[in-house]
Design an enzyme around this catalytic site. Structure first.
Site, PDB file in Angstrom:
ATOM      1  CB  CYS A 103      -0.915  -0.043   1.226  1.00 22.63           C
ATOM      2  SG  CYS A 103      -1.786   1.487   1.569  1.00 22.63           S
ATOM      3  CB  CYS A 128       0.286   1.810   4.099  1.00 21.52           C
ATOM      4  SG  CYS A 128      -1.402   1.198   3.991  1.00 21.52           S
TER       5      CYS A 128
END
Length: 150
Positions: A65, A68
């Protein structure tokens, strides 16, 4: 039990900080509060998060991600700013499917503020550090958690 090596923001000394402790981590050299950053998974979530003596900012993330990875430094900055007052726990959702299911994680990053085992705030998606700080402060204030660092 796992531990991380954290550099003291006050004196620069490196300290080993356990994921689980009765108190809050302090620098072995200057005794200032240390950022408390740990990892958890399905098997140790209750011990690492729910039994913490301070509010916990839980980062439910994934290695693949991009957002993230972008928000991670901001979360670490907040943990450093609130050393002695907050614990940051990172949970890789791909390695912790039971936690992902428990909190119905539909997107990452998902952030939780957990105080004594109770989720008091939740947010999905990445945000700049100023927005995260405001969200965190509001969540702690609404729940009556002080920032005093006792």
């Amino acid at each position: 039990m796992q531990s991380n090596v954290v550099t003291c923001p006050n004196c620069g000394k490196r300290n080993r900080v356990p994921a689980v402790a009765d108190g809050k981590p302090r620098c072995g050299n200057c005794h200032h509060w240390l950022p408390w950053i740990a990892e958890a998974g399905d098997h140790d979530y209750p011990e690492v998060v729910e039994k913490a003596g301070v509010p916990v900012l839980v980062d439910l993330w994934a290695t693949w991600c991009g957002p993230c990875r972008m928000v991670s430094p901001a979360l670490e900055q907040l943990a450093t700013e609130r050393a002695g007052q907050l614990k940051l726990v990172k949970i890789d959702v791909d390695r912790a499917p039971a936690i992902s299911k428990r909190f119905s994680v539909q997107s990452v990053p998902t952030l939780l503020v957990v105080d004594h085992g109770e989720v008091v705030a939740r947010q999905s998606g990445a945000a700049p550090v100023a927005a995260l700080r405001s969200w965190l402060d509001n969540a702690l204030a609404a729940h009556g958690t002080t920032k005093g660092g006792q």
